[in-house]
Design an enzyme around this catalytic site. Structure first.
Site, PDB file in Angstrom:
ATOM      1  N   SER A   1       1.019  -1.082  -0.094  1.00  0.00           N
ATOM      2  CA  SER A   1      -0.032   0.135  -0.140  1.00  0.00           C
ATOM      3  C   SER A   1       0.809   1.262   0.047  1.00  0.00           C
ATOM      4  CB  SER A   1      -0.923  -0.072   1.149  1.00  0.00           C
ATOM      5  OG  SER A   1      -1.563   1.096   1.415  1.00  0.00           O
TER       6      SER A   1
ATOM      7  N   TYR B   1      -1.821  -0.705  10.876  1.00  0.00           N
ATOM      8  CA  TYR B   1      -1.948  -0.885   9.399  1.00  0.00           C
ATOM      9  C   TYR B   1      -0.649  -0.342   8.898  1.00  0.00           C
ATOM     10  CZ  TYR B   1      -3.637  -1.347   4.539  1.00  0.00           C
ATOM     11  OH  TYR B   1      -3.980  -1.810   3.293  1.00  0.00           O
TER      12      TYR B   1
END
Length: 340
Positions: free
Chosen positions: A196, A209
């Site tokens: 990501s 995350y």
């Protein structure tokens, strides 16, 4: 000393040549390699990007091995893949031995489904052994499975933090350890890390995350260097770092409304098509959209306070807060319904 100076100039020439070849790929699109008949393992294949990756590889006649913790959604993906195989199931014409044309039976690709919790290394290793026994050795590994807790750090239970780290980062170690030995033996394979942009630069409210994706990228880059040091040039690696993808994982995330039209969430189909192009041309890294490259570069050279100013201007400093608020409200509603 003369040897070191000579080697230094050789390095400079190689660096310049790397810039030239990279620039040439922007002008002349590299030819995509064939993955027909190759065994491709995709984790988190039951939904989102994993499902789209499965469909794209199916269109290229790869043998699909789908892993997911949810057996129902995984079977739904498998049925979509079978439908694609069926549409591709047409005879192939080629020149016959006496100058005529004969029909050759088409390659019959297959799809296999396995229930696997990549957050448990025993599950990964046992499932990998089943794959080797029932399907064969793996050519392509797509580490795609991912989760998000959706809590501010001080409100997030330790168990959810551990789950995020294990699924998003540690699982990459286990899947790679399961399949890399045979790739090394054959000097053939491809490992893809679906990370990501939040593994390149972070934002507030999703500490677990971001940490997990930073870890996944660090693992990917270190392994890439190890393969280069081992001179295993037949094993390729591709790092996929998309901006916010509209899969529902971060539903509610918003940047500044005046900026949002210029930087909307990515369509999952677009993200996967860009990633597939990178994988099939052995591109080491793909960031989508391209502005992510610039943001990552600026983060590396600008003072932290300058980054903070830019984040505030873009509305990126608190972009996850609406998402976190929605998750908290949904959880509270569920607790109320359950009488908790």
């Amino acid at each position: 000393m003369m040897i070191i100076i000579a080697e230094f100039f050789v390095v400079i020439l190689k660096v310049l040549w790397a810039f030239v070849t990279a620039g040439a790929k922007w002008v002349v699109r590299p030819k995509e390699k064939s993955v027909a008949g190759q065994v491709c393992v995709i984790t988190g294949a039951g939904s989102g990007l994993g499902r789209l990756f499965a469909k794209e590889f199916a269109r290229r006649r790869a043998i699909l091995v789908l892993w997911d913790i949810n057996s129902q959604s995984n079977e739904e993906t498998a049925e979509m893949v079978r439908q694609i195989y069926h549409e591709l199931d047409t005879p192939i014409a080629k020149d016959g031995p006496v100058g005529g044309v004969e029909e050759v039976p088409p390659f019959q690709p297959q799809v296999y489904t396995y229930v696997c919790d990549v957050g448990k290394r025993e599950s990964v290793y046992s499932t990998a052994e089943k794959v080797r026994r029932e399907v064969g050795e793996v050519d392509i590994l797509i580490n795609n499975a991912g989760v998000v807790s959706g809590h501010h750090l001080l409100e997030c239970p330790d168990e959810l933090i551990e789950r995020t780290m294990v699924v998003n980062c540690h699982a990459h170690f286990w899947t790679t350890k399961a399949f890399l030995p045979k790739m090394l033996e054959l000097n053939h394979g491809h490992i893809v890390t679906v990370a990501s942009s939040l593994g390149l630069f972070s934002t507030a409210g999703v500490e677990d995350y971001c940490a997990s994706k930073f870890g996944a990228i660090g693992f990917h880059e270190s392994l890439s260097h190890e393969l280069k040091a081992s001179e295993k040039d037949g094993i390729n690696m591709t790092l996929v770092c998309p901006y916010l993808v509209d899969t529902g994982m971060f539903k509610g995330c918003r940047i500044r409304k005046e900026i949002e039209p210029f930087l909307p969430p990515l369509k999952p189909e677009f993200c996967v098509k860009q990633a597939m192009r990178a994988i099939l041309t052995d591109q080491p890294m793909i960031c989508t959209p391209r502005i992510v490259y610039m943001v990552n570069f600026m983060k590396s050279i600008l003072p932290f306070e300058a980054i903070v100013c830019m984040y505030r201007f873009l509305g990126a400093d608190k972009c996850m807060y609406p998402f976190l608020a929605q998750r908290k409200e949904a959880m509270n509603n569920n607790e109320a319904k359950n009488g908790i």
